[in-house]
Design an enzyme around this catalytic site. Structure first.
Site, PDB file in Angstrom:
ATOM      1  N   GLY A 121      18.811   4.209   4.738  1.00  0.00           N
ATOM      2  CA  GLY A 121      19.669   4.170   3.546  1.00  0.00           C
ATOM      3  C   GLY A 121      20.167   2.785   3.180  1.00  0.00           C
ATOM      4  N   SER A 136      18.451  -0.627   4.470  1.00  0.00           N
ATOM      5  CA  SER A 136      17.398  -1.646   4.364  1.00  0.00           C
ATOM      6  C   SER A 136      16.287  -1.309   3.365  1.00  0.00           C
ATOM      7  CB  SER A 136      16.810  -1.903   5.755  1.00  0.00           C
ATOM      8  OG  SER A 136      17.831  -2.340   6.630  1.00  0.00           O
ATOM      9  N   SER A 140      16.356  -5.393   8.955  1.00  0.00           N
ATOM     10  CA  SER A 140      16.945  -4.351   9.788  1.00  0.00           C
ATOM     11  C   SER A 140      18.362  -4.798  10.101  1.00  0.00           C
ATOM     12  CB  SER A 140      16.155  -4.174  11.080  1.00  0.00           C
ATOM     13  OG  SER A 140      16.865  -3.301  11.940  1.00  0.00           O
ATOM     14  N   SER A 156      20.672  -3.535  11.951  1.00  0.00           N
ATOM     15  CA  SER A 156      20.973  -3.521  13.391  1.00  0.00           C
ATOM     16  C   SER A 156      20.043  -4.459  14.160  1.00  0.00           C
ATOM     17  CB  SER A 156      20.772  -2.100  13.942  1.00  0.00           C
ATOM     18  OG  SER A 156      19.415  -1.725  13.766  1.00  0.00           O
ATOM     19  N   THR A 197      15.702  -1.208  14.939  1.00  0.00           N
ATOM     20  CA  THR A 197      15.005  -0.016  14.457  1.00  0.00           C
ATOM     21  C   THR A 197      13.526  -0.098  14.826  1.00  0.00           C
ATOM     22  OG1 THR A 197      16.600   0.208  12.683  1.00  0.00           O
ATOM     23  CG2 THR A 197      14.515   1.355  12.387  1.00  0.00           C
ATOM     24  N   ARG A 222      24.128   1.573   5.802  1.00  0.00           N
ATOM     25  CA  ARG A 222      24.233   2.019   4.412  1.00  0.00           C
ATOM     26  C   ARG A 222      25.473   1.464   3.729  1.00  0.00           C
ATOM     27  NH1 ARG A 222      25.822   6.013   7.833  1.00  0.00           N
ATOM     28  NH2 ARG A 222      27.572   7.395   7.288  1.00  0.00           N
ATOM     29  N   GLU A 259      23.434  11.078   4.575  1.00  0.00           N
ATOM     30  CA  GLU A 259      24.163  10.390   5.647  1.00  0.00           C
ATOM     31  C   GLU A 259      25.682  10.515   5.514  1.00  0.00           C
ATOM     32  OE1 GLU A 259      22.568   6.887   7.750  1.00  0.00           O
ATOM     33  OE2 GLU A 259      21.449   6.516   5.920  1.00  0.00           O
ATOM     34  N   HIS A 271       5.714  16.240 -15.102  1.00  0.00           N
ATOM     35  CA  HIS A 271       4.291  16.584 -14.965  1.00  0.00           C
ATOM     36  C   HIS A 271       4.013  17.414 -13.722  1.00  0.00           C
ATOM     37  CE1 HIS A 271       3.299  13.988 -18.346  1.00  0.00           C
ATOM     38  NE2 HIS A 271       4.258  13.199 -17.876  1.00  0.00           N
ATOM     39  N   LYS A 280      17.158   9.174  17.828  1.00  0.00           N
ATOM     40  CA  LYS A 280      16.971   7.921  18.579  1.00  0.00           C
ATOM     41  C   LYS A 280      16.933   8.217  20.073  1.00  0.00           C
ATOM     42  CE  LYS A 280      18.654   4.765  15.076  1.00  0.00           C
ATOM     43  NZ  LYS A 280      19.804   4.178  14.425  1.00  0.00           N
TER      44      LYS A 280
HETATM   45  O1  LIG Z   1      18.825  -1.402   8.864  1.00  0.00           O
HETATM   46  P1  LIG Z   1      18.560  -0.814  10.202  1.00  0.00           P
HETATM   47  O2  LIG Z   1      19.582  -1.238  11.201  1.00  0.00           O
HETATM   48  O3  LIG Z   1      17.158  -1.048  10.669  1.00  0.00           O
HETATM   49  O4  LIG Z   1      18.766   0.696  10.102  1.00  0.00           O
HETATM   50  C1  LIG Z   1      17.861   1.601   9.578  1.00  0.00           C
HETATM   51  C2  LIG Z   1      18.548   2.926   9.438  1.00  0.00           C
HETATM   52  O5  LIG Z   1      18.979   3.299  10.715  1.00  0.00           O
HETATM   53  C3  LIG Z   1      19.712   4.492  10.817  1.00  0.00           C
HETATM   54  O6  LIG Z   1      18.870   5.537  10.516  1.00  0.00           O
HETATM   55  C4  LIG Z   1      20.920   4.454   9.913  1.00  0.00           C
HETATM   56  O7  LIG Z   1      21.707   5.573   9.974  1.00  0.00           O
HETATM   57  C5  LIG Z   1      20.492   4.152   8.512  1.00  0.00           C
HETATM   58  O8  LIG Z   1      21.595   4.101   7.630  1.00  0.00           O
HETATM   59  C6  LIG Z   1      19.766   2.854   8.535  1.00  0.00           C
HETATM   60  O9  LIG Z   1      19.429   2.472   7.235  1.00  0.00           O
END
Ligand SMILES: O=P(O)(O)OC[C@H]1O[C@H](O)[C@H](O)[C@@H](O)[C@@H]1O
Length: 357
Positions: free
Chosen positions: A58, A60, A101, A103, A106, A154, A240, A256, A351
């Site tokens: 949501g 990236s 990303s 975090s 991912t 997000r 989310e 369509h 995860k």
């Molecule tokens: O942007 P990143 O840290 O790679 O995260 C990717 C995704 O990870 C999780 O699924 C979060 O809940 C999402 O909101 C996020 O967009």
């Protein structure tokens, strides 16, 4: 149900302050502009075949989608949002690749990053740290480090979206966007007063819509060229933030195929709450007509239909005026049910299970 005029109660339920973070998007977007401006890019003026954005979720990937839509009639090369583990065969040394990303941890994005490195693409990373920052350090990939917050990308959409925009202009691929971004920051600070927690239900459209959709399945219809990714963002935020499965589609495409499904049994279709994204300036006459016809047909079929209108002085403002309203609606919807909007239990479960042998 929670009284959405009870600000103290709202703050209690929203334990990780997602509403406050959203109210402060004007500050976040301002900082993001500075981050982008302070980032040095190599080889301005270099030509690329395409821009690929590696990233998911949501924050990236949606930021990539918003970038693609916003730049639809300006960029001379395609933008591809790539959410999976792999990069497309056409990626090569003439590709500009943003690895995004928040975090930095991912797994899909990290796997795609490793492939992109092997292809010798021109890469720039945007992250708050994690493994991605470490890998980029080892590989010598320029990395824009953004603030970490609490690990819910997000609500960090500004930190992801705005620097990409600024970097593209620094690379000479688009015009300078600082004026538009400053206009957006101004708009966000105006809108937060309208949609913020302190504004009572009677004057607060975000709270009104959140209450109105209780008991329904949200369905968001956007449109080409600028409101496809906005609809996608709002649908994801329902998932989310609101813990609600929601759906979206795009006009004219849905006329369509999906539209034939409007003939579904009344007891099923009446469960939908349609939010139609509209823009009196950017929607062409054909798109406007298609939206009017859609509403004429669906008013008597779907549970409820609601039009929401973009506002603002430029395209960036108009797109984000609806992103912003969507963010508030999707935060108030769970709070109205007494549910904390921030935790994402199912994502964490995935995860954990994916990490098991
Ligand atoms: O942007 P990143 O840290 O790679 O995260 C990717 C995704 O990870 C999780 O699924 C979060 O809940 C999402 O909101 C996020 O967009």
């Amino acid at each position: 149900m929670i009284d959405l005029n009870d600000v103290e109660k709202i703050r209690q339920i929203d334990t990780m302050n997602s509403l406050i973070t959203t109210e402060n998007y004007d500050v976040q977007f301002g900082e993001s502009l500075d981050l982008g401006k302070n980032f040095e890019v190599a080889n301005p003026g270099r030509k690329f075949h395409e821009i690929i954005i590696l990233g998911t979720g949501g924050g990236s990937s949606v930021a990539g989608g918003l970038l693609r839509s916003y730049l639809f009639d300006e960029l001379e090369i395609p933008v591809i949002v790539n959410q999976g583990y792999n990069v497309p065969a056409f990626a090569d040394s003439d590709s500009l690749i943003f690895v995004v990303s928040h975090s930095g941890n991912t797994e899909e994005t990290l796997a795609a990053y490793e492939q992109a490195i092997k292809k010798g693409a021109f890469m720039i990373a945007i992250t708050s740290g994690g493994k991605l920052a470490e890998m980029c350090r080892n590989d010598g990939i320029p990395t824009l480090i953004v603030p970490y917050d609490i690990g819910h990308p997000r609500r960090d959409i500004g930190y992801i979206f705005i620097p990409m925009l600024v970097i593209l202009s620094k690379l000479g691929l688009i015009q300078d966007k600082e004026e538009e971004i400053r206009g957006l920051i101004q708009l966000l600070s105006t809108l937060k007063k309208r949609y913020g927690a302190e504004t009572p239900v009677e004057q607060n459209p975000a709270k009104q819509i959140a209450m109105d959709l209780y008991g329904y399945i949200p369905l968001v219809y956007g449109s080409l060229e600028y409101y496809d990714s906005v609809a996608w963002r709002i649908k994801n935020q329902f998932g989310e933030n609101s813990k609600l499965m929601a759906f979206y589609n795009v006009i004219p495409c849905l006329h369509h195929d999906e539209a034939v499904g409007w003939d579904m049994p009344q007891e099923l279709i009446k469960n939908f709450y349609l939010m139609m994204l509209r823009d009196d300036l950017l929607d062409s006459p054909k798109i406007k007509k298609r939206k009017d016809i859609t509403l004429d047909i669906l008013r008597t079929r779907m549970g409820k239909v609601r039009e929401i209108f973009a506002e603002g002085e430029n395209r960036l403002c108009r797109m984000f005026s609806l992103v912003y309203l969507g963010d508030f609606i999707t935060l108030y919807a769970p709070i109205y049910r007494g549910v904390d909007p921030t935790p994402v239990d199912v994502i964490n479960l995935f995860k954990k299970k994916m990490a098991q042998q």
